[in-house]
Design an enzyme around this catalytic site. Structure first.
Site, PDB file in Angstrom:
ATOM      1  N   ASP A   1      -2.542 -16.390  -9.617  1.00 28.80           N
ATOM      2  CA  ASP A   1      -2.787 -15.274 -10.352  1.00 28.80           C
ATOM      3  C   ASP A   1      -4.077 -15.550 -11.524  1.00 28.80           C
ATOM      4  O   ASP A   1      -3.998 -16.986 -11.960  1.00 28.80           O
ATOM      5  CB  ASP A   1      -1.424 -15.041 -11.360  1.00 28.80           C
ATOM      6  CG  ASP A   1      -1.548 -13.894 -12.290  1.00 28.80           C
ATOM      7  OD1 ASP A   1      -2.542 -13.112 -11.909  1.00 28.80           O
ATOM      8  OD2 ASP A   1      -0.932 -14.068 -13.136  1.00 28.80           O
TER       9      ASP A   1
ATOM     10  N   ASN B   1      -0.407  -4.050  -4.744  1.00 27.58           N
ATOM     11  CA  ASN B   1      -2.072  -4.238  -4.984  1.00 27.58           C
ATOM     12  C   ASN B   1      -2.519  -3.225  -4.391  1.00 27.58           C
ATOM     13  O   ASN B   1      -3.830  -2.919  -4.723  1.00 27.58           O
ATOM     14  CB  ASN B   1      -2.549  -5.588  -4.461  1.00 27.58           C
ATOM     15  CG  ASN B   1      -1.954  -6.851  -5.230  1.00 27.58           C
ATOM     16  OD1 ASN B   1      -2.228  -7.975  -5.036  1.00 27.58           O
ATOM     17  ND2 ASN B   1      -1.739  -6.504  -6.489  1.00 27.58           N
TER      18      ASN B   1
END
Length: 251
Positions: free
Chosen positions: A22, A70
């Protein structure tokens, strides 16, 4: 497939670790760069981290590359994320194969282009004989989606008369998940300063330890991994049990 896990000062008993990769977008924004360059820098961080992990007690590493959520990102960014496995495998597959790393991409194939599926299958085939280190890349993966898929697989067995509802146990369900061939998860690492699972390995995380680190993924490397393993080594893992006072005193 599980192997012995030698003791060391850092990462004792960490057989299977997972990382939420991340911070690529924030890393790029801080430098005035497009998000795509942050994702590409993240690929380099993955290379460094896999190399570093293979030098520790870790034998299985599962990394979160692209989640089922996503897809809601801007189309240009999704396209860049879809290109990352190709970029990673084209630049690193020879080293992975040579150094004994077995690659497996876990997650749904639906929605992926035929070319990307071919690239994934080729990488898995080229490294299928390796057993020194195991790399799971969670791509088009979601913990909830994986649980649903596992439930559907068992339901199909029941509908076909090959199983009964009473046959379902935790062990049976575990064997139906995308990570079925991996040992129990010991440690989940999340860089970037965020402190959440983000739908990653929900079933597997039941008794995993968590380490959150304030570093963006493209800057991640061996020293950060070593620090996470050292933090893990200091944990007292009880799996829901209580350690008697006399055992604590003896320790």
């Amino acid at each position: 497939m599980a192997a012995s896990n030698p003791t060391s000062p850092e990462g004792a008993a960490v057989l299977h670790a997972a990382i939420v990769m991340d911070g690529n977008g924030r890393w790029a924004k801080q430098r005035g760069l497009p998000r795509s360059l942050g994702h590409r820098a993240g690929v380099e961080a993955l290379k460094r981290t896999v190399s570093a992990a293979a030098q520790t007690n870790i034998r299985w590493l599962t990394v979160f590359g692209f989640s089922t959520e996503n897809w809601s990102r801007p189309a240009a960014e999704v396209a860049e994320l879809m290109a990352l496995p190709k970029r990673y495998f084209e630049s690193d597959i020879e080293r992975l194969e040579r150094e004994g790393v077995r690659v497996r991409v876990v997650g749904r194939r639906e929605g992926l282009s035929p070319e990307l599926v071919r690239i994934i299958e080729n990488a898995q085939a080229r490294t299928a004989h390796n057993d020194r280190f195991f790399l799971n890349i969670a791509f088009n993966y979601g913990g909830r989606a994986d649980i649903v898929d596992a439930a559907r697989r068992f339901a199909a067995e029941v509908a076909a008369g090959r199983a009964r509802p009473d046959d379902l146990t935790e062990a049976t369900f575990d064997s139906l998940l995308a990570t079925a061939d991996s040992p129990p998860l010991d440690l989940i690492i999340r860089p970037s300063g965020e402190q959440r699972l983000s739908n990653f390995l929900l079933w597997e995380a039941a008794y995993a330890e968590f380490v959150f680190q304030d570093v963006l993924w493209p800057d991640y490397g061996a020293d950060h991994l070593k620090a996470a393993l050292a933090a893990f080594a200091a944990r007292d893992r009880r799996y829901g049990a209580v350690i008697p006072d006399d055992v604590l005193a003896a320790g």
